[in-house]
Design a protein around this motif. Structure first.
Motif, mmCIF file in Angstrom:
data_model
loop_
_atom_site.group_PDB
_atom_site.id
_atom_site.type_symbol
_atom_site.label_atom_id
_atom_site.label_comp_id
_atom_site.label_asym_id
_atom_site.label_seq_id
_atom_site.Cartn_x
_atom_site.Cartn_y
_atom_site.Cartn_z
ATOM 1 N N VAL A 447 0.841 -1.200 0.000
ATOM 2 C CA VAL A 447 0.000 0.000 0.000
ATOM 3 C C VAL A 447 0.878 1.252 0.000
ATOM 4 O O VAL A 447 0.653 2.191 -0.778
ATOM 5 N N PHE A 448 1.889 1.267 0.856
ATOM 6 C CA PHE A 448 2.779 2.425 0.938
ATOM 7 C C PHE A 448 3.538 2.635 -0.374
ATOM 8 O O PHE A 448 3.683 3.760 -0.856
ATOM 9 N N ARG A 449 3.995 1.543 -0.965
ATOM 10 C CA ARG A 449 4.755 1.644 -2.210
ATOM 11 C C ARG A 449 3.899 2.242 -3.327
ATOM 12 O O ARG A 449 4.367 3.074 -4.109
ATOM 13 N N SER A 450 2.618 1.838 -3.388
ATOM 14 C CA SER A 450 1.723 2.383 -4.411
ATOM 15 C C SER A 450 1.517 3.877 -4.210
ATOM 16 O O SER A 450 1.540 4.649 -5.177
ATOM 17 N N ALA A 451 1.319 4.288 -2.960
ATOM 18 C CA ALA A 451 1.142 5.714 -2.670
ATOM 19 C C ALA A 451 2.412 6.494 -2.978
ATOM 20 O O ALA A 451 2.365 7.591 -3.555
ATOM 21 N N ALA A 452 3.575 5.931 -2.595
ATOM 22 C CA ALA A 452 4.845 6.620 -2.818
ATOM 23 C C ALA A 452 5.148 6.768 -4.304
ATOM 24 O O ALA A 452 5.665 7.810 -4.744
ATOM 25 N N HIS A 453 4.835 5.762 -5.105
ATOM 26 C CA HIS A 453 5.075 5.850 -6.546
ATOM 27 C C HIS A 453 4.253 6.968 -7.176
ATOM 28 O O HIS A 453 4.761 7.732 -8.017
ATOM 29 N N VAL A 454 2.975 7.055 -6.776
ATOM 30 C CA VAL A 454 2.130 8.117 -7.312
ATOM 31 C C VAL A 454 2.679 9.481 -6.910
ATOM 32 O O VAL A 454 2.748 10.411 -7.718
ATOM 33 N N GLU A 468 -1.169 16.361 -1.052
ATOM 34 C CA GLU A 468 -0.778 16.439 0.356
ATOM 35 C C GLU A 468 -1.967 16.398 1.303
ATOM 36 O O GLU A 468 -1.867 15.884 2.415
ATOM 37 N N ASP A 469 -3.110 16.933 0.877
ATOM 38 C CA ASP A 469 -4.294 16.977 1.738
ATOM 39 C C ASP A 469 -5.214 15.772 1.559
ATOM 40 O O ASP A 469 -6.317 15.747 2.111
ATOM 41 N N THR A 470 -4.774 14.766 0.806
ATOM 42 C CA THR A 470 -5.575 13.558 0.602
ATOM 43 C C THR A 470 -5.039 12.429 1.480
ATOM 44 O O THR A 470 -3.992 12.561 2.124
ATOM 45 N N ASP A 471 -5.768 11.314 1.495
ATOM 46 C CA ASP A 471 -5.295 10.142 2.240
ATOM 47 C C ASP A 471 -3.987 9.609 1.665
ATOM 48 O O ASP A 471 -3.162 9.048 2.393
ATOM 49 N N ILE A 472 -3.796 9.768 0.361
ATOM 50 C CA ILE A 472 -2.532 9.361 -0.260
ATOM 51 C C ILE A 472 -1.378 10.148 0.349
ATOM 52 O O ILE A 472 -0.318 9.590 0.663
ATOM 53 N N GLY A 473 -1.583 11.447 0.531
ATOM 54 C CA GLY A 473 -0.554 12.271 1.141
ATOM 55 C C GLY A 473 -0.249 11.850 2.558
ATOM 56 O O GLY A 473 0.915 11.842 2.992
ATOM 57 N N GLU A 474 -1.286 11.477 3.315
ATOM 58 C CA GLU A 474 -1.069 11.053 4.699
ATOM 59 C C GLU A 474 -0.300 9.733 4.752
ATOM 60 O O GLU A 474 0.603 9.560 5.584
ATOM 61 N N ILE A 475 -0.654 8.800 3.864
ATOM 62 C CA ILE A 475 0.083 7.533 3.803
ATOM 63 C C ILE A 475 1.557 7.796 3.476
ATOM 64 O O ILE A 475 2.458 7.212 4.081
ATOM 65 N N TYR A 476 1.794 8.705 2.544
ATOM 66 C CA TYR A 476 3.162 8.998 2.123
ATOM 67 C C TYR A 476 3.963 9.637 3.264
ATOM 68 O O TYR A 476 5.137 9.306 3.466
ATOM 69 N N ARG A 477 3.333 10.551 4.017
ATOM 70 C CA ARG A 477 4.044 11.242 5.097
ATOM 71 C C ARG A 477 4.363 10.323 6.268
ATOM 72 O O ARG A 477 5.471 10.350 6.810
ATOM 73 N N ASP A 478 3.379 9.523 6.684
ATOM 74 C CA ASP A 478 3.514 8.771 7.931
ATOM 75 C C ASP A 478 3.771 7.285 7.730
ATOM 76 O O ASP A 478 3.990 6.559 8.700
ATOM 77 N N GLY A 479 3.737 6.832 6.485
ATOM 78 C CA GLY A 479 3.791 5.401 6.222
ATOM 79 C C GLY A 479 5.070 4.716 6.639
ATOM 80 O O GLY A 479 5.046 3.599 7.144
ATOM 81 N N ALA A 480 6.216 5.391 6.445
ATOM 82 C CA ALA A 480 7.493 4.735 6.718
ATOM 83 C C ALA A 480 7.609 4.312 8.180
ATOM 84 O O ALA A 480 8.089 3.212 8.490
#
Length: 557
Positions: A447-454, A468-480
């Motif tokens: 899931v994180f890899r898909s968000a990070a690629h986008v 940045e203000d979407t759920d994708i942005g939140e996954i990317y910021r906090d996922g690691a």
């Protein structure tokens, strides 16, 4: 957090957190346990596996366990079973016990060993013959403890939130592979006609009878070979060929302890059993913002591979976000992303349109599973069917899940009956499939890899600011950090990605929320619990002879 996730009882929804998963707790002194009925008719009782292995004598006979820690044994065990991931209470109960098919994959039952499940330093057992004994519980670990001296250094090494420090599942996988050792991984089974080297699938002919058995303990072969899935498929082909030559008329497909694995192997096995059968397995997804953002962006870039971002997105071709991977329920391609994504509303929730895998897309099949499913593409020509549906029975212990559930559903559609062993000691029906019936699982890492690629590869700076203000942005910021707090850098966290759906179900209820009783249930006896041939002959007699199902377990009762 662990208890909350477990309470969902979904085998595709997991959160293996770092500190909890460093230790495995085992009841090594008492060992695994069994559930069996003395005569096959009385409700089963619980026995120690080691007691059943000993030969009875004038001064000693195996005695059932009466109580555990001062509580009725069955009640205590049912409470422990709720720590399992199956959705069905009979599957949860069965997961506590030892059986030979489960031992092929290194499992001896949840009672004997569980990761991160601590129930105290000892266990007090009282047997029906009056014997009382205290057994110690033991903690085991598989990771390097160099530098660990106290709680602070333990936390720093295993729970720091650094990806490089996350405990790795690979260490346990290596131990499992070493434990298998030389020789057959199925030493308690009769001599096989065919067998994969890791024991995940094997075929048997039982003497001069007309009975054949295909035992599939997992759809996830562990043999370290890029062609292992094709080898798995070939085992089935050879077995059916030999069964036809030997004139075998009846077939038991034994999926005891099969928790799933590679979906396409389940499809492949079905097609080899029913060459003219259609793989009707359909699915949908929750139509979330994240899925829409990723899927729309990926398919847009795949249409223009000449741009820099289009070249980067080539990685996604024939993967889970590429429309070319799927067809609709009529077998036609989707015209665009909206045609697939929808959304369609059911019970106030949004879902994608129903879809199926395009199994004739050989590039996709080879990319996802390194082989082409039987009956499709270059493997479209198959031998004639060997066993008729009425001459096949599916044997489970109710823990069948994931790919096993999809496979069982396809067999049921063709008219194959099911028999279940064990379950809670009570009369009445039981499900053949008591594990998760979801159609695909994704790890947190995926899931994180898909968000990070986008975010990093497929978007312009302006699009990144919008994300940045979407759920994708939140996954990317906090996922690691979240990945680092689970086993295997995010592999220890999983979500159910696809719902399996019956096409003719207008309400589109995911299969994991549909109760489906088996055709029959039998209890294990001393003649079947430690003798696979004895078990299979009993199943055959129940399916095609004069054997009886347990009270209330057959639809005809």
């Amino acid at each position: 957090m662990n208890s909350l996730v477990i309470s969902v009882h979904d085998g595709h929804f997991n959160l293996q957190l770092d500190a909890l998963n460093v230790f495995t707790f085992r009841r090594t002194e008492i060992g695994p346990i069994l559930s069996l009925s003395i005569d096959g008719k009385k409700l089963p009782k619980v026995y120690a596996y080691r007691d059943l292995q000993r030969k009875p004598s004038k001064n000693w006979n195996p005695s059932a366990i009466k109580s555990i820690d001062g509580k009725d044994a069955v009640s205590w065990l049912r409470q422990l079973s709720y720590s399992g991931t199956s959705q069905d209470p009979d599957a949860l109960y069965n997961s506590l016990f030892f059986n030979y098919p489960g031992s092929v994959d290194g499992s001896y039952g949840l009672f004997y060993a569980a990761v991160g499940l601590y129930t105290g330093p000892q266990i007090d057992i009282e047997f029906e013959n009056g014997t009382k004994k205290e057994y110690q519980n033991r903690a085991f670990f598989h990771l390097d403890f160099d530098g660990v001296k106290d709680g602070d250094t333990f936390y720093e090494k295993f729970c720091s939130g650094d990806l490089e420090q996350a405990p790795l599942l690979k260490k346990r996988e290596v131990e499992l592979l070493k434990r298998s050792g030389p020789g057959s991984p199925r030493p308690q089974f009769p001599d096989p006609v065919v067998e994969l080297s890791d024991g995940t699938i094997a075929g048997y002919h039982l003497g001069d009878s007309d009975l054949a058995v295909l035992s599939v303990s997992s759809f996830l072969p562990t043999e370290l070979d890029n062609d292992v899935n094709l080898k798995f498929s070939t085992i089935t082909s050879k077995f059916l060929e030999e069964s036809k030559k030997k004139g075998k008329k009846k077939l038991i497909v034994d999926v005891t302890s099969n928790g799933g694995g590679a979906l396409f192997l389940g499809f492949d096995l079905f097609k080899q059993l029913f060459p003219s059968g259609e793989i009707t397995s359909a699915f949908n997804l929750r139509a979330t913002e994240q899925v829409d953002i990723i899927g729309r962006k990926v398919n847009q870039l795949l249409k223009d591979p000449r741009t820099m971002r289009g070249k980067a997105a080539a990685y996604e071709r024939n993967s889970i976000f590429d429309l070319n991977t799927y067809v609709d329920v009529e077998g036609d391609k989707f015209s665009n992303w909206d045609d697939y994504f929808g959304p369609v509303t059911h019970s106030d929730f949004n879902f994608t349109h129903l879809a199926r895998w395009d199994l004739d897309n050989e590039v996709m099949s080879l990319k996802s599973s390194r082989f082409v499913v039987a009956g499709h593409g270059t493997r479209s020509k198959l031998p004639s069917q060997v066993f008729e549906a009425d001459d096949i029975v599916l044997l489970t212990d109710a823990t069948c899940a994931s790919t096993c559930a999809v496979f069982a559903d396809l067999l049921k559609k063709e008219g194959v009956k099911s028999i279940v062993t064990g379950g809670r000691p009570r009369d009445g029906p039981v499900q053949a499939v008591g594990g998760v019936k979801g159609a695909q699982v994704l790890t947190f890492q995926q899931v994180f890899r898909s968000a990070a690629h986008v975010f990093e590869l497929y978007s312009t700076p302006q699009e990144q600011r919008q994300l940045e203000d979407t759920d994708i942005g939140e996954i990317y910021r906090d996922g690691a950090y979240a990945l680092a707090r689970t086993v295997g850098d995010g592999k220890g966290g999983r979500i159910n990605y696809r719902n399996a759906i019956h096409v003719n179900d207008k309400e589109r209820i995911p299969r994991q929320f549909v109760y489906e009783p088996a055709d029959c249930r039998i209890w294990h006896t001393p003649e079947t619990i430690l003798d696979m041939t004895g078990l299979w002959m009993t199943v055959a007699n129940t399916a095609w002879g004069k054997g009886e199902c347990s009270r209330g377990s057959s639809p005809s009762d």
